[in-house]
Design a protein around this motif. Sequence first.
Motif, mmCIF file in Angstrom:
data_model
loop_
_atom_site.group_PDB
_atom_site.id
_atom_site.type_symbol
_atom_site.label_atom_id
_atom_site.label_comp_id
_atom_site.label_asym_id
_atom_site.label_seq_id
_atom_site.Cartn_x
_atom_site.Cartn_y
_atom_site.Cartn_z
ATOM 1 N N VAL A 82 -38.763 48.476 5.592
ATOM 2 C CA VAL A 82 -39.407 47.953 4.390
ATOM 3 C C VAL A 82 -38.862 46.584 4.025
ATOM 4 N N GLU A 83 -37.560 46.416 4.163
ATOM 5 C CA GLU A 83 -36.923 45.153 3.788
ATOM 6 C C GLU A 83 -37.492 43.977 4.591
ATOM 7 N N ARG A 84 -37.687 44.175 5.887
ATOM 8 C CA ARG A 84 -38.218 43.101 6.742
ATOM 9 C C ARG A 84 -39.730 43.183 6.912
ATOM 10 N N ARG A 85 -40.381 44.186 6.255
ATOM 11 C CA ARG A 85 -41.837 44.393 6.355
ATOM 12 C C ARG A 85 -42.273 44.462 7.823
ATOM 13 N N PHE A 86 -41.532 45.277 8.565
ATOM 14 C CA PHE A 86 -41.756 45.433 10.000
ATOM 15 C C PHE A 86 -41.853 46.924 10.321
ATOM 16 N N THR A 87 -42.831 47.295 11.117
ATOM 17 C CA THR A 87 -43.019 48.690 11.492
ATOM 18 C C THR A 87 -43.130 48.807 13.003
ATOM 19 N N THR A 88 -42.467 49.837 13.543
ATOM 20 C CA THR A 88 -42.583 50.148 14.963
ATOM 21 C C THR A 88 -43.288 51.488 15.105
ATOM 22 N N GLU A 133 -51.433 51.589 0.624
ATOM 23 C CA GLU A 133 -50.998 50.575 -0.356
ATOM 24 C C GLU A 133 -49.501 50.319 -0.347
ATOM 25 N N ASP A 134 -48.709 51.354 -0.189
ATOM 26 C CA ASP A 134 -47.262 51.187 -0.295
ATOM 27 C C ASP A 134 -46.595 50.837 1.035
ATOM 28 N N VAL A 135 -47.372 50.651 2.085
ATOM 29 C CA VAL A 135 -46.784 50.348 3.390
ATOM 30 C C VAL A 135 -47.069 48.908 3.770
ATOM 31 N N ARG A 136 -48.226 48.639 4.255
ATOM 32 C CA ARG A 136 -48.716 47.315 4.662
ATOM 33 C C ARG A 136 -47.644 46.363 5.201
ATOM 34 N N PRO A 137 -47.131 46.625 6.373
ATOM 35 C CA PRO A 137 -46.130 45.727 6.960
ATOM 36 C C PRO A 137 -46.755 44.403 7.398
ATOM 37 N N ASP A 138 -45.932 43.356 7.464
ATOM 38 C CA ASP A 138 -46.394 42.051 7.962
ATOM 39 C C ASP A 138 -46.501 42.042 9.480
ATOM 40 N N ARG A 139 -45.616 42.810 10.127
ATOM 41 C CA ARG A 139 -45.574 42.840 11.592
ATOM 42 C C ARG A 139 -45.515 44.281 12.072
ATOM 43 N N VAL A 140 -46.328 44.575 13.089
ATOM 44 C CA VAL A 140 -46.356 45.927 13.645
ATOM 45 C C VAL A 140 -46.192 45.835 15.158
ATOM 46 N N LEU A 141 -45.252 46.619 15.662
ATOM 47 C CA LEU A 141 -45.031 46.731 17.107
ATOM 48 C C LEU A 141 -45.522 48.099 17.550
ATOM 49 N N TRP A 142 -46.538 48.117 18.395
ATOM 50 C CA TRP A 142 -47.026 49.343 19.017
ATOM 51 C C TRP A 142 -46.349 49.448 20.374
ATOM 52 N N ARG A 162 -49.780 40.642 9.842
ATOM 53 C CA ARG A 162 -50.207 39.314 10.284
ATOM 54 C C ARG A 162 -50.008 39.161 11.787
ATOM 55 N N LYS A 163 -49.090 39.955 12.320
ATOM 56 C CA LYS A 163 -48.836 39.937 13.760
ATOM 57 C C LYS A 163 -48.765 41.380 14.257
ATOM 58 N N VAL A 164 -49.467 41.638 15.344
ATOM 59 C CA VAL A 164 -49.452 42.951 15.978
ATOM 60 C C VAL A 164 -49.098 42.742 17.446
ATOM 61 N N ALA A 165 -48.008 43.358 17.860
ATOM 62 C CA ALA A 165 -47.579 43.282 19.260
ATOM 63 C C ALA A 165 -47.797 44.647 19.900
ATOM 64 N N ILE A 166 -48.285 44.625 21.129
ATOM 65 C CA ILE A 166 -48.509 45.858 21.885
ATOM 66 C C ILE A 166 -47.667 45.773 23.150
ATOM 67 N N VAL A 167 -46.815 46.769 23.369
ATOM 68 C CA VAL A 167 -45.971 46.823 24.562
ATOM 69 C C VAL A 167 -46.503 47.937 25.451
ATOM 70 N N VAL A 168 -46.837 47.581 26.673
ATOM 71 C CA VAL A 168 -47.364 48.550 27.640
ATOM 72 C C VAL A 168 -46.627 48.392 28.960
ATOM 73 N N GLU A 222 -52.842 38.128 14.267
ATOM 74 C CA GLU A 222 -52.657 37.796 15.681
ATOM 75 C C GLU A 222 -52.273 39.045 16.455
ATOM 76 N N VAL A 223 -52.799 39.159 17.664
ATOM 77 C CA VAL A 223 -52.444 40.259 18.558
ATOM 78 C C VAL A 223 -51.958 39.656 19.864
ATOM 79 N N MET A 224 -50.831 40.174 20.356
ATOM 80 C CA MET A 224 -50.321 39.756 21.663
ATOM 81 C C MET A 224 -49.862 41.001 22.411
ATOM 82 N N VAL A 225 -50.018 40.956 23.725
ATOM 83 C CA VAL A 225 -49.632 42.072 24.588
ATOM 84 C C VAL A 225 -48.398 41.661 25.389
ATOM 85 N N PHE A 226 -47.451 42.584 25.495
ATOM 86 C CA PHE A 226 -46.191 42.309 26.172
ATOM 87 C C PHE A 226 -45.822 43.441 27.118
#
Length: 121
Positions: A9-15, A37-46, A77-83, A105-109
Motif C-alpha cells: 500500500v505504501e508504494r502503491r504496488f501490487t504483485t 476503491e480501497d486498492v487501486r495500485p499505481d503499478r501491478v506486476l502479473w 499506470r504501469k502493468v508488467a507481465i512476466v512469463v 502502459e503494459v510491458m511483457v518481460f
Amino acid sequence: MSVDIQFDVERRFTTVTVRGPLTIGVARETLSILYAEDVRPDRVLWDLSEGTLPPRPDAVMRLVDFIREHRGKEGARKVAIVVSSPGDFGLSRMYEALSSDLPFEVMVFRTSTDAKAWMGV
C-alpha cells in the motif's frame, strides 16, 4: 491453479503471482479486486513465471474487453507481465498491443527483476 495477491500500500504496488493455468474467470475476479476503491495500485506486476495463460487468442481479447468495460476504474499506470514460455510471451504481447488505447502502459518481460526495474520498484 492458485493466485496470490500481495499489496504494498505504501508504494502503491501490487504483485499478482499465478501458479498453474490462469482462467479468464479468475483473471476477471483478480482484476475486480484490483479495481476496488480501497486498492487501486499505481503499478501491478502479473508474475506468470510459474503459471500459464489461456492458450487461445480469443481469451486475451475477452480479457481486454472486460478491462475496457471497467476503464474508468483502473488505478494502475504501469502493468508488467512476466512469463516464461514462448507461447505465453506471444499472447502477452498480443495483450500489450490490444491495450494500447487504455490509460496505462503494459510491458511483457521474462524476469520479475526486469519488470520491477521498468516500474521503478
